[in-house]
Write a protein that holds these residues in place. Structure first.
Motif, PDB file in Angstrom:
ATOM      1  N   MET A 519       0.788  -1.226   0.000  1.00  0.00           N
ATOM      2  CA  MET A 519       0.000   0.000   0.000  1.00  0.00           C
ATOM      3  C   MET A 519       0.822   1.280   0.000  1.00  0.00           C
ATOM      4  O   MET A 519       0.271   2.349   0.125  1.00  0.00           O
ATOM      5  CB  MET A 519      -0.935   0.004   1.212  1.00  0.00           C
ATOM      6  N   GLY A 520       2.131   1.189  -0.150  1.00  0.00           N
ATOM      7  CA  GLY A 520       2.917   2.411  -0.088  1.00  0.00           C
ATOM      8  C   GLY A 520       3.584   2.804  -1.378  1.00  0.00           C
ATOM      9  O   GLY A 520       4.124   3.888  -1.480  1.00  0.00           O
ATOM     10  N   LYS A 521       3.568   1.939  -2.383  1.00  0.00           N
ATOM     11  CA  LYS A 521       4.375   2.165  -3.581  1.00  0.00           C
ATOM     12  C   LYS A 521       3.800   3.259  -4.472  1.00  0.00           C
ATOM     13  O   LYS A 521       2.615   3.269  -4.773  1.00  0.00           O
ATOM     14  CB  LYS A 521       4.498   0.871  -4.378  1.00  0.00           C
ATOM     15  N   LYS A 522       4.675   4.159  -4.897  1.00  0.00           N
ATOM     16  CA  LYS A 522       4.301   5.193  -5.861  1.00  0.00           C
ATOM     17  C   LYS A 522       5.424   5.323  -6.883  1.00  0.00           C
ATOM     18  O   LYS A 522       6.609   5.183  -6.557  1.00  0.00           O
ATOM     19  CB  LYS A 522       4.080   6.551  -5.178  1.00  0.00           C
ATOM     20  N   LEU A 523       5.064   5.597  -8.105  1.00  0.00           N
ATOM     21  CA  LEU A 523       6.030   5.763  -9.189  1.00  0.00           C
ATOM     22  C   LEU A 523       5.610   6.951 -10.036  1.00  0.00           C
ATOM     23  O   LEU A 523       4.488   6.997 -10.529  1.00  0.00           O
ATOM     24  CB  LEU A 523       6.089   4.493 -10.044  1.00  0.00           C
ATOM     25  N   PHE A 524       6.493   7.930 -10.186  1.00  0.00           N
ATOM     26  CA  PHE A 524       6.153   9.118 -10.978  1.00  0.00           C
ATOM     27  C   PHE A 524       7.431   9.801 -11.448  1.00  0.00           C
ATOM     28  O   PHE A 524       8.540   9.446 -11.035  1.00  0.00           O
ATOM     29  CB  PHE A 524       5.288  10.099 -10.168  1.00  0.00           C
ATOM     30  N   ASP A 525       7.264  10.796 -12.311  1.00  0.00           N
ATOM     31  CA  ASP A 525       8.383  11.573 -12.848  1.00  0.00           C
ATOM     32  C   ASP A 525       8.339  12.997 -12.326  1.00  0.00           C
ATOM     33  O   ASP A 525       7.259  13.581 -12.164  1.00  0.00           O
ATOM     34  CB  ASP A 525       8.342  11.610 -14.379  1.00  0.00           C
ATOM     35  N   LEU A 526       9.506  13.541 -12.067  1.00  0.00           N
ATOM     36  CA  LEU A 526       9.662  14.950 -11.746  1.00  0.00           C
ATOM     37  C   LEU A 526      10.645  15.573 -12.720  1.00  0.00           C
ATOM     38  O   LEU A 526      11.500  14.885 -13.283  1.00  0.00           O
ATOM     39  CB  LEU A 526      10.180  15.128 -10.307  1.00  0.00           C
ATOM     40  N   TYR A 527      10.527  16.884 -12.896  1.00  0.00           N
ATOM     41  CA  TYR A 527      11.467  17.630 -13.736  1.00  0.00           C
ATOM     42  C   TYR A 527      12.102  18.725 -12.880  1.00  0.00           C
ATOM     43  O   TYR A 527      11.430  19.358 -12.063  1.00  0.00           O
ATOM     44  CB  TYR A 527      10.749  18.260 -14.934  1.00  0.00           C
ATOM     45  N   HIS A 528      13.392  18.937 -13.121  1.00  0.00           N
ATOM     46  CA  HIS A 528      14.105  19.972 -12.381  1.00  0.00           C
ATOM     47  C   HIS A 528      14.716  20.957 -13.367  1.00  0.00           C
ATOM     48  O   HIS A 528      15.390  20.568 -14.325  1.00  0.00           O
ATOM     49  CB  HIS A 528      15.210  19.365 -11.510  1.00  0.00           C
ATOM     50  N   PHE A 529      14.460  22.253 -13.140  1.00  0.00           N
ATOM     51  CA  PHE A 529      14.988  23.302 -14.017  1.00  0.00           C
ATOM     52  C   PHE A 529      15.896  24.228 -13.235  1.00  0.00           C
ATOM     53  O   PHE A 529      15.513  24.747 -12.186  1.00  0.00           O
ATOM     54  CB  PHE A 529      13.845  24.115 -14.640  1.00  0.00           C
TER      55      PHE A 529
END
Length: 622
Positions: A519-529
């Motif tokens: 119940m804790g897993k998350k997967l996503f993308d972030l962008y850094h500028f």
């Protein structure tokens, strides 16, 4: 004189409303004796409007010799903006924000800085507040040579470029708002009603794209970028003005007599500002012009007209001054913990936390925690009062020097200004769902919020026994007596020790232990500028060569299903020792190993168990 001017304007307006047929085109000038009634009306209308305009200019020049209050809302000229049906009607006819409006038959051309001067007393107060008594020439040069301009590099064209150290706090915060509009409101520029305050767009959810925003930044048109910039500037200024007013600060400069004044506006303006130097409050007072608006439509129209000035080398300083005057100098000082210190910090001229908070939250508070804190003897220090549109993460929190509150960590949109020891950058996601919490995250947030409410140490992470008992009641935690006695044995309960107990306490008792581990897993993308020019590797015919340009980095982020980093790493590393097996299915893409950089430490202040990876150079927050 005023009555006569009003009569002229009224007559001109009445004539302009008449439904007259268009005058036919002629191959040669019409003889005056053959002039039609319609043509005569048009000529008289133009003459009346030109006369009225000349009178207004003379009146403005005469009024310019008087002292003005920087925080007094203007009333004249606001009705036109309030009658406008939508913001789009203010800007839709502007083919480019780099072209100024023309009035009457003649163009004002390259003339900027219409507005009223600041009194010398207010200018001295403003200069002292920003730079202090002992500002160096280098710091003044940094703040006098930074425009608000987009990158010309296709990969980072949605980003603002930083050329000088110091004003990065201004640029990064504007950048965050610009991304909000480009990512989540780009298809709605023409649908936002003028009566809906810009600073309430996120609250009212006027529009949110149903799909995840595109990462094809190179396809964003110049029109959309300029509109997003104008919207962002207007929203920030009205936020600073509590939604009631926005002050636009410009400088008085006339480029019409310069050689080549018919050429590119940015080049001509750069030539006009070439010898401009600001070393004292008197220098600032001589050139500064301010206009105050209570109508956002009128303010946006002025920002469009003066955008070349904000794109010039004086842009960052002018926008900072606009924000300070929108808030009001007295209010700025009342917001701060120590108003004796300059807002631009010595010796390197960085934007203070108070400047960044002002642009994010509308108040120049000195702290990043939620609400306010009682420091004893009836004294309080102020933090962030409400959830802002964009957020803030701080590297110092990962070093346990401070605690960023939930208001800044969980903004309305998934965009954060990131603060390091010496620089500000921007972190963002294309999918607003990264802000959503699952069951265990919600549980964790509830417990931490209850704990922080009892923490009077300024983010030190410990509370007393009485406060601990209150946390247990609010969070419905049923601790075994032995665990309770152990935690209270030193009379102070430390968050890290409580956290370990909660990890071992079953959910049925109010803890965080999840026997299923699903119940804790998350997967996503972030962008850094990072807007400051950095060396970036580039493949050429001759091999790898470094280029100087802003940096955009995509990060794959995983928040693992286990509740401690050690558990996760122990679980995913195969006993065979094969490095290719360092991943669960769907945890890390492309068999990438977990990577580390200071930015990851910042990300973990928001998602404590985050594991990050990227391709190419590590993201830089300096």
């Amino acid at each position: 004189m005023v009555d006569r001017e009003d009569e002229d304007l009224q007559m001109a307006l009445r004539m302009s409303l008449q439904s007259l047929p268009p005058e036919a085109k002629r191959s040669k000038p019409l003889d005056i004796t053959e002039e039609s009634v319609e043509a005569t009306n048009r000529r008289v209308q133009r003459e009346l409007m030109a006369t009225a305009a000349e009178k207004r200019i003379k009146a403005a020049v005469a009024a310019g010799n008087k002292s003005v209050s920087p925080a007094k809302p203007a009333s004249a000229g606001e009705d036109v903006g309030n009658r406008t049906g939508s913001i789009a009607s203010v800007i839709k006819d502007q083919t480019s924000s780099t072209h100024l409006e023309k009035s009457g038959e003649g163009a004002e051309g390259m003339r900027f800085g219409f507005g009223e001067p600041l009194s010398l007393a207010d200018a001295e107060k403003l200069f002292l507040m920003v730079f202090g008594n002992c500002v160096s020439r280098d710091v003044l040069a940094q703040w006098s040579n930074q425009g608000i301009r987009f990158s010309s590099d296709p990969e980072t064209c949605m980003g603002l470029v930083q050329e000088e150290g110091g004003p990065c706090g201004i640029l990064a915060t504007i950048q965050a708002y610009v991304l909000k509009y480009l990512l989540f409101f780009s298809h709605n520029f023409g649908k936002v009603d003028v009566n809906t305050p810009l600073y309430e767009l996120g609250q009212n959810k006027v529009h949110q794209d149903s799909q995840i925003a595109s990462n094809n930044f190179a396809s964003i048109t110049d029109y959309k970028k300029e509109r997003a910039l104008v919207y962002s500037m207007a929203e920030i200024l009205f936020l600073c003005g509590s939604g009631k007013q926005a002050v636009v600060a410009t400088i008085g400069v006339d480029c019409r007599d310069l050689e080549g004044s018919e050429g590119d506006q940015s080049e001509v303006l750069a030539k006009a500002l070439k010898d401009l130097s600001i070393a004292t409050a008197s220098d600032l007072q001589k050139i500064l012009r301010i206009s105050t608006y209570s109508s956002q439509a009128t303010a946006m129209r002025q920002l469009i007209k003066t955008l070349p000035l904000f794109q010039s080398r004086m842009g960052a300083m002018l926008f900072l001054i606009s924000a300070l005057l929108s808030r009001g100098l007295e209010s700025i000082q009342a917001d701060r913990d120590d108003p004796s210190q300059p807002l631009v910090t010595a010796p390197f001229g960085h934007a203070s936390q108070e400047i960044v908070n002002l642009l994010i939250c509308g108040e120049a508070v000195s702290n990043v925690f939620d609400g306010r804190m009682d420091v004893g003897d009836g004294l309080f220090v102020k933090g962030v009062a409400m959830t802002p549109e964009i957020g803030f993460l701080l590297l110092l929190e990962s070093l346990n020097f401070c605690k960023v509150g939930q208001h800044l960590k969980c903004p309305r949109w998934p965009i954060w200004v990131v603060g390091s020891e010496s620089h500000y950058t921007v972190l963002f996601a294309l999918n607003p769902a990264v802000q959503e919490e699952n069951e265990l995250e919600e549980r964790e947030s509830k417990i931490r919020k209850a704990f922080d409410a009892q923490d009077q140490s300024g983010g030190g992470g410990f509370i007393g026994v009485e406060g601990f008992q209150q946390v247990l009641r609010e969070a419905n935690i049923n601790l075994p007596p032995a665990k309770f006695d152990h935690l209270c044995s030193s009379e102070f309960i430390v968050w890290s020790e409580l956290w370990q107990v909660l990890l071992e306490l079953d959910k049925s008792c109010g803890g965080l232990k999840d026997s299923s581990g699903l119940m804790g897993k998350k997967l996503f993308d972030l962008y850094h500028f990072n807007g400051i020019a950095k060396s970036v590797s580039s493949s050429t015919a001759g091999g790898e060569s470094p280029l100087q340009k802003p940096r955009l980095c995509k990060l794959s982020v995983v928040v693992p299903p286990r509740w401690t980093q050690e558990e996760f790493l122990a679980d995913v590393v195969s006993s065979s020792g094969n490095e290719q097996s360092v991943r669960d299915p769907g945890i890390l893409e492309l068999n990438q190993l977990p990577q580390h950089a200071p930015l990851v430490d910042c990300i973990r202040t928001r998602w404590p168990r985050a594991v990050c990876s990227w391709v190419g150079d590590a993201p830089s927050i300096v």
